[in-house]
Design a protein around this motif. Structure first.
Motif, short mmCIF file in Angstrom:
data_model
loop_
_atom_site.label_atom_id
_atom_site.label_comp_id
_atom_site.label_asym_id
_atom_site.label_seq_id
_atom_site.Cartn_x
_atom_site.Cartn_y
_atom_site.Cartn_z
N UNK A 114 1.26 5.47 10.33
CA UNK A 114 2.55 4.73 11.23
C UNK A 114 3.71 4.40 10.13
N UNK A 115 3.44 4.17 8.77
CA UNK A 115 4.56 4.04 7.67
C UNK A 115 5.28 5.23 7.61
N UNK A 116 4.54 6.45 7.48
CA UNK A 116 5.27 7.58 7.24
C UNK A 116 6.23 8.21 8.48
N UNK A 117 5.44 7.92 9.78
CA UNK A 117 6.30 8.20 10.76
C UNK A 117 7.51 7.40 10.89
N UNK A 118 7.39 6.10 10.63
CA UNK A 118 8.69 5.25 10.70
C UNK A 118 9.68 5.59 9.65
N UNK A 119 9.09 5.82 8.43
CA UNK A 119 10.12 6.10 7.33
C UNK A 119 10.64 7.61 7.63
N UNK B 93 0.99 -1.16 -0.08
CA UNK B 93 -0.01 0.03 0.07
C UNK B 93 1.04 1.05 -0.10
N UNK B 94 0.43 2.29 -0.06
CA UNK B 94 1.22 3.51 -0.18
C UNK B 94 0.47 4.65 0.72
N UNK B 95 1.50 5.56 1.39
CA UNK B 95 0.94 6.68 2.15
C UNK B 95 0.58 7.53 0.90
N UNK B 96 -0.34 8.70 1.52
CA UNK B 96 -0.94 9.84 0.42
C UNK B 96 0.18 11.00 0.60
N UNK B 97 0.62 11.43 -0.78
CA UNK B 97 1.65 12.21 -0.66
C UNK B 97 1.19 13.41 -0.15
N UNK B 98 1.71 14.37 0.75
CA UNK B 98 1.66 15.51 1.17
C UNK B 98 2.32 16.63 0.48
N UNK B 99 2.18 17.81 0.62
CA UNK B 99 2.92 18.96 -0.15
C UNK B 99 4.53 18.56 0.35
N UNK B 100 5.27 18.74 -0.67
CA UNK B 100 6.66 18.56 -0.12
C UNK B 100 7.15 17.18 0.32
N UNK C 253 7.29 12.82 -0.40
CA UNK C 253 7.29 11.81 -1.08
C UNK C 253 6.31 10.50 -0.90
N UNK C 254 5.62 10.03 -1.70
CA UNK C 254 5.07 8.94 -1.55
C UNK C 254 5.61 7.73 -1.09
N UNK C 255 5.26 7.05 -0.08
CA UNK C 255 5.92 6.00 0.49
C UNK C 255 5.30 4.55 0.28
N UNK C 256 5.81 3.56 -0.07
CA UNK C 256 5.22 2.38 -0.25
C UNK C 256 5.67 1.40 0.87
#
Length: 74
Positions: free
Chosen positions: A53-58, A11-18, A20-23
């Motif tokens: 949680x993925x975005x925070x970890x990355x 799955x992926x995170x939703x990109x936010x301004x500035x 990168x999308x994270x898978x």
């Protein structure tokens, strides 16, 4: 990646301004990968509980890497 997502493996995170999308691998994706010969006998990582949680970890991992880069390969 879209094909893997359609299969429920990633799955992926939703990109936010500035940002990168994270898978990331889903729980099902981790389960499937654990069956690969290269990964047999290894404990799989704890799957991310979702995009936030993925975005925070990355974000944390990238910050640590930026502060303490790996030594160059010889």
């Amino acid at each position: 990646m879209a094909e893997l997502r359609a299969e429920g493996l990633v799955n992926r995170t939703l990109p936010q301004a500035g940002r990168t999308r994270v898978w990331f691998a889903t729980a099902y994706g981790v389960q499937v990968a654990a069956e690969w010969p290269e990964l047999r006998g290894r404990r799989p990582p704890k799957p991310a509980s979702g995009p936030v949680a993925t975005w925070l970890r990355v974000s944390h991992t990238l910050t640590v890497h930026d502060r303490h880069p790996s030594p160059p390969l010889r």
